[in-house]
Design a protein around this motif. Structure first.
Motif: not given
Ligand code: SF4
Ligand code: SF4
Ligand code: SF4
Lengths: 64, 493
Positions: B76, B78-80, B82-83, B85, B129-130, B160
């Motif tokens: 991935c 970006i980083q959210c 709410y996640c 990984r 995920p990703g 995203n």
């Protein structure tokens, strides 16, 4: 000079592998590893080390 | 391996009804929310053709068709908040969590294995995920291999949006006609509270700068998809106190740019998941808060109300997950695609759907003739097929419908802990069910025992098995008419 991956933290997402400009990162056995002979710390190519910049877990791609 | 959720036998034996798309358009769908909250008659037939077998894009289709996700793209960009990984647990059921990451070859084997066993299968998705657009090599290889074997399967991806503009041309080439973009903000200052960083153009960006880039890429990706006629669903995560009010603005922006559906999902935050939000105590919204926001958004981009936030390796109808039946170790080493089950099933569904359309139109007639200004919130226990065919104690979720002078519409689902486990009823979980059903007037199910019925009544909720195995809308129409004092009229359909 080279970077290394702290295996216990790695999520095995593989993002570092395809961002590495030197082809230094490979999936071996259970995790990704950096070949110190190939790693250039991205010098001359990018401002920041690509593996560390893309890695979702902090302090996982670090100076060896 | 258990039987398919809707058996072929259970669906057949109904009147034959010719259901061409044109017929569906002119059919009695005005009442309720076939197709997101979009009604086939409001939609042009090309669009209806694209979504009619897609459980995530069409509320009507979700009663009949199943999706499966394969997790082949774990990287991935970006980083959210709410996640997390790092988190990966086989007992978890929430987005972005997966127990089985696959290579494109393994994914192909799994898709064929599922297609042979689950005749409802119509859609193959790649979500987290990703990010499927960022981890593109794996996504593309998987789609190409599967499309070669199963030509009629619909391909869709979630993203995203950051890498999306670079992929639109190839998505169009591969006939991907549904894309989901997660858009949580259009104001980068709000974005900065949701995304700690992004990786773009070979470096990491943070704060408002990161959110600005993400926002611009999301909007241009959406516009490019619209320009090519690719249907776009927008997912937004409702984060109370962060972007809940702001989602009204997001809804306007995405509607203007041609988004077909807007799906507002509740934030799931549990400290045990180890996400930033989970750890910092950010709460998720309650079911009624989510409904209130969705009600305010009505009139903007069409809302999706039937999302189940499925995990990234889910298999089956929405609301069920048979992923555990199809793990790699349970699949034969060599699989060959056998189209026969899927073809038979499709023929049966075409008939059944026509029937249900007619039933809906009749039900709408009943609600209209009742001439009451009131509304009724009804929770239904169902296994699919658009019928009330699940026992109260076996339901893992209830589908909630609202009957009002405007018609009968699906407003969402409420997940519950199964009350009856292995034949024994659990009192504690009944309390949970009652609180989850807050605001609901009546529960419809195929069967219910006296004891839970009485307990529900104490909690102010009526329950009845009187309409067991009827079409959902038929039952609600009759109920509404009975409730608000008018004789049900004869069918007009
Ligand atoms: S520092 Fe650069 S060259 Fe070294 S492994 Fe990381 S990405 Fe590759
Ligand atoms: S980016 Fe980080 S988590 Fe992903 S494979 Fe590389 S080291 Fe592991
Ligand atoms: S885009 Fe998806 S995988 Fe990436 S951080 Fe956000 S939720 Fe996680």
């Amino acid at each position: 000079m080279a970077f290394k991956i702290i295996a216990s933290q790695c999520t095995q997402c593989g993002a570092c592998e395809f961002e590495c400009p030197s082809g230094a990162i490979k999936f071996k056995g259970e995790t990704y590893v950096i070949d110190p002979k190939k790693c250039t710390e991205c010098e001359g190519t990018f401002e920041t080390q690509q593996c560390a910049s893309v890695c979702p877990v902090s302090k996982t791609c670090v100076p060896a | 391996m258990s039987a398919p959720m809707i058996s072929l036998q259970g669906l057949s034996g109904t009147t034959v009804f010719d259901q061409s798309p044109a017929r569906a358009k002119s059919g009695g769908c005005a009442s309720s929310s076939c197709g997101s909250s979009a009604k086939p008659h409001e939609m042009d037939s090309a669009v209806w053709e694209k979504i009619k077998d897609h459980p995530c894009f069409s509320e009507e289709a979700h009663h009949y068709f199943a999706r499966m996700h394969v997790a082949v793209a774990p990287a991935c960009n970006i980083q959210c908040n709410y996640c997390n990984r790092k988190y990966d647990c086989a007992n978890e059921s929430r987005p972005g969590v997966v127990s089985e990451r696959l290579t494109p070859d393994q994914a192909l084997r799994k898709v064929i294995g599922v297609a042979n066993e689950v005749p409802q299968l119509s859609v193959l998705g790649i979500a987290g995920p990703g990010d499927a657009c960022y981890d593109w090599k794996n996504t593309k290889a998987t789609f190409q291999r599967v499309a070669k074997e199963i030509a009629d399967i619909k391909l869709c991806i979630s993203t995203n949006g950051l890498a999306l503009p670079d992929r639109v041309a190839e998505l169009a080439e591969m006939n991907v006609d549904h894309v989901t973009i997660t858009i949580n903000m259009v104001d980068p200052r709000i974005g900065a509270k949701i995304y700690p960083w992004i990786f773009y153009d070979n470096r990491r960006y943070t704060g408002v700068e990161a959110a600005t880039i993400l926002h611009e890429r999301q909007m241009s990706g959406l516009e490019m998809l619209t320009a090519r006629g690719i249907l776009t669903k927008i997912n937004s995560v409702m984060i109370p106190g962060v972007n809940d009010e702001h989602l009204i603005e997001v809804n306007k922006w995405v509607k203007e740019r041609g988004a077909f559906l807007h799906n507002v999902m509740p934030l799931i935050s549990d400290p045990a998941h180890g996400t930033h939000y989970g750890l910092s105590g950010q709460r998720g919204p309650k079911a009624m808060e989510l409904k209130a926001l969705q009600d305010r958004l009505e009139g903007g981009a069409k809302l999706m109300r039937h999302c189940r936030q499925c995990r990234a390796d889910a298999v089956g109808l929405l609301g069920e997950d048979r992923g555990q039946e199809f793990t790699l170790d349970r699949l034969p080493d060599k699989v060959t695609y056998d189209a026969s089950k899927r073809e038979t099933y499709r023929a049966v569904v075409a008939r059944e759907r026509g029937d249900r359309l007619a039933a809906k139109s009749e039900a709408l007639g009943m609600v209209k003739t009742a001439g009451s200004g009131k509304s009724l919130l009804v929770a239904v226990a169902t296994k699919g097929g658009g019928r009330i065919n699940e026992h109260f104690g076996h339901a893992k979720e209830f589908q909630v419908y609202e009957a009002s002078p405007k018609g009968i519409s699906f407003v969402g689902h409420r997940k519950v802990e199964q009350y009856c486990l292995g034949g024994r009823a659990e009192d504690k979980s009944l309390d949970g069910v009652i609180s989850t059903l807050e605001g609901v007037d009546i529960v419809l199910c195929a069967r219910i025992g006296n004891c839970p019925e009485d307990r529900l009544k104490e909690g102010g909720i009526r329950a009845t098995e009187a309409y067991g195995y009827d079409y959902i809308e038929t039952a609600i129409g009759a109920l509404y008419a009975a409730e608000f004092g008018s004789e049900p009229l004869a069918a007009t359909a």
